[in-house]
Design a protein around this motif. Structure first.
Motif, PDB file in Angstrom:
ATOM      1  N   SER A   1       1.410  -3.583  -3.031  1.00 21.88           N
ATOM      2  CA  SER A   1       2.349  -3.284  -1.955  1.00 21.88           C
ATOM      3  C   SER A   1       2.659  -1.795  -1.903  1.00 21.88           C
ATOM      4  N   CYS A   2       2.912  -1.302  -0.689  1.00 17.56           N
ATOM      5  CA  CYS A   2       3.120   0.128  -0.481  1.00 17.56           C
ATOM      6  C   CYS A   2       4.200   0.347   0.570  1.00 17.56           C
ATOM      7  N   LEU A   3       5.046   1.344   0.344  1.00 20.70           N
ATOM      8  CA  LEU A   3       6.072   1.737   1.307  1.00 20.70           C
ATOM      9  C   LEU A   3       5.860   3.203   1.662  1.00 20.70           C
ATOM     10  N   VAL A   4       5.936   3.524   2.948  1.00 25.68           N
ATOM     11  CA  VAL A   4       5.776   4.887   3.435  1.00 25.68           C
ATOM     12  C   VAL A   4       7.105   5.381   3.992  1.00 25.68           C
ATOM     13  N   LEU A   5       7.511   6.583   3.582  1.00 27.11           N
ATOM     14  CA  LEU A   5       8.772   7.176   4.021  1.00 27.11           C
ATOM     15  C   LEU A   5       8.530   8.610   4.477  1.00 27.11           C
ATOM     16  N   ASP A   6       8.826   8.893   5.759  1.00 28.51           N
ATOM     17  CA  ASP A   6       8.720  10.254   6.285  1.00 28.51           C
ATOM     18  C   ASP A   6       9.523  10.310   7.578  1.00 28.51           C
TER      19      ASP A   6
ATOM     20  N   ILE B   1       4.945   6.185  -0.994  1.00 31.58           N
ATOM     21  CA  ILE B   1       4.421   7.437  -0.450  1.00 31.58           C
ATOM     22  C   ILE B   1       5.548   8.062   0.349  1.00 31.58           C
ATOM     23  N   THR B   2       6.091   9.172  -0.129  1.00 31.95           N
ATOM     24  CA  THR B   2       7.305   9.703   0.476  1.00 31.95           C
ATOM     25  C   THR B   2       7.259  11.217   0.700  1.00 31.95           C
TER      26      THR B   2
ATOM     27  N   ARG C   1       4.370  10.031   9.568  1.00 31.09           N
ATOM     28  CA  ARG C   1       4.635   8.668   9.110  1.00 31.09           C
ATOM     29  C   ARG C   1       3.580   7.693   9.639  1.00 31.09           C
ATOM     30  N   ASP C   2       3.283   7.790  10.918  1.00 33.78           N
ATOM     31  CA  ASP C   2       2.295   6.888  11.509  1.00 33.78           C
ATOM     32  C   ASP C   2       0.895   7.180  10.980  1.00 33.78           C
TER      33      ASP C   2
ATOM     34  N   ASN D   1      14.160   6.963   7.072  1.00 30.68           N
ATOM     35  CA  ASN D   1      15.471   7.179   6.477  1.00 30.68           C
ATOM     36  C   ASN D   1      15.433   6.801   5.001  1.00 30.68           C
ATOM     37  N   ALA D   2      15.777   7.748   4.118  1.00 32.29           N
ATOM     38  CA  ALA D   2      15.668   7.517   2.685  1.00 32.29           C
ATOM     39  C   ALA D   2      16.663   6.481   2.184  1.00 32.29           C
ATOM     40  N   VAL D   3      17.838   6.421   2.781  1.00 33.32           N
ATOM     41  CA  VAL D   3      18.842   5.442   2.350  1.00 33.32           C
ATOM     42  C   VAL D   3      18.371   4.028   2.645  1.00 33.32           C
ATOM     43  N   LEU D   4      17.797   3.827   3.837  1.00 30.44           N
ATOM     44  CA  LEU D   4      17.266   2.508   4.182  1.00 30.44           C
ATOM     45  C   LEU D   4      16.079   2.159   3.281  1.00 30.44           C
TER      46      LEU D   4
END
Length: 258
Positions: free
Chosen positions: A11-16, A60-61, A22-23, A43-46
């Motif tokens: 699993s992977c999460l992208v944050l930008d 990936i941030t 981001r896309d 949003n980093a908080v979310l």
């Protein structure tokens, strides 16, 4: 005829906060069969709430974010995943070492460089998924010019002379060879340091163990091994100078302390 089983999807999460970046990162992830995109945030908080509720294997941030930057986000997580940082500013590279980042990507993103970073993360994740082996005996290895490590597919023999430096990655280490090859093994840096010959390897930083014979230059902040600049922490500087430099230093007055 045996049938190859599909590789597990991680699993992977992208944050930008930049929509285009981001896309683009999300599209890169979706092209890699071993990764599953489970979160996409600006949003980093979310993103923090998602990670606290539903941990992922790889984050990936971006670093520069409003409210909470990428470095602060990773520090705030109780059990952070493997992390690849993305930024427009190369000067952030040094702080990422202290967070055991898998890699550090400078914008604009290129798929070949992105793929190389993800491949490092996948090697770590697959190594972690391997069944455990019998623990290694405590203390230094037997006198020899080589040692074995366990990689994803084999037990691999390495010679001390071909090792440039060893880099910590939480419970793993990356063994960097002089020819640029990198091997990952499920041993932490403290265990590695305790077993390698202390006269051949010196700790330069909480995350780095360096082959003393391969150090070509020492400054206040780094040691140079070939074309690579390895961080030199202030708490390790005196030991590095004593072990690497002082014994081989040409003095103004031979036989007299400087």
């Amino acid at each position: 005829m045996p049938v190859a089983l599909p590789a597990p999807a991680f699993s992977c999460l992208v944050l930008d906060d930049d929509l285009l970046v981001r896309d683009l990162a999300a599209s890169f992830v979706e092209q890699i069969p071993s990764l599953t995109l489970t979160g996409l945030y600006d949003n980093a908080v979310l993103a923090f709430e998602h990670l606290a509720r539903q941990p992922v294997d790889l984050l990936i941030t971006d670093i520069e974010l409003p409210q909470l930057n990428g470095l602060e986000l990773v520090r705030a997580l109780r059990q952070p995943p493997l992390v690849i940082f993305v930024t427009s500013h190369p000067h952030y590279a040094l702080p990422t070492y202290d967070l055991d980042a898998v890699d550090f990507l400078v914008k604009p993103l290129r798929f070949d460089r992105f793929l190389r970073a993800v491949d490092k993360a996948l090697l770590l994740l697959r190594a972690k998924a391997l069944p455990p082996t019998h623990p290694a005996p405590a203390g230094p290895l037997p006198a020899d010019d080589s040692f074995f490590i366990r990689t994803e597919f084999q037990f691999l023999k390495l010679h001390y002379a071909e090792v440039a430096y060893v880099e910590a990655m939480r419970d793993f280490v990356k063994v960097h060879l002089l020819d640029g090859t990198v091997h990952i093994t499920l041993v932490n840096l403290k265990q590695m340091e305790a077993q390698l010959p202390p006269h051949l390897f010196v700790r330069t930083h909480r995350s780095f163990l360096v082959n003393t014979g391969k150090i070509e230059a020492v400054t206040n902040q780094e040691v140079r091994v070939g074309n690579v600049e390895v961080p030199l922490g202030i708490t390790h500087r005196e030991a590095v100078l004593a072990q690497v430099v002082q014994q081989h230093l040409l003095a103004r007055h031979p036989g007299k302390p400087e």
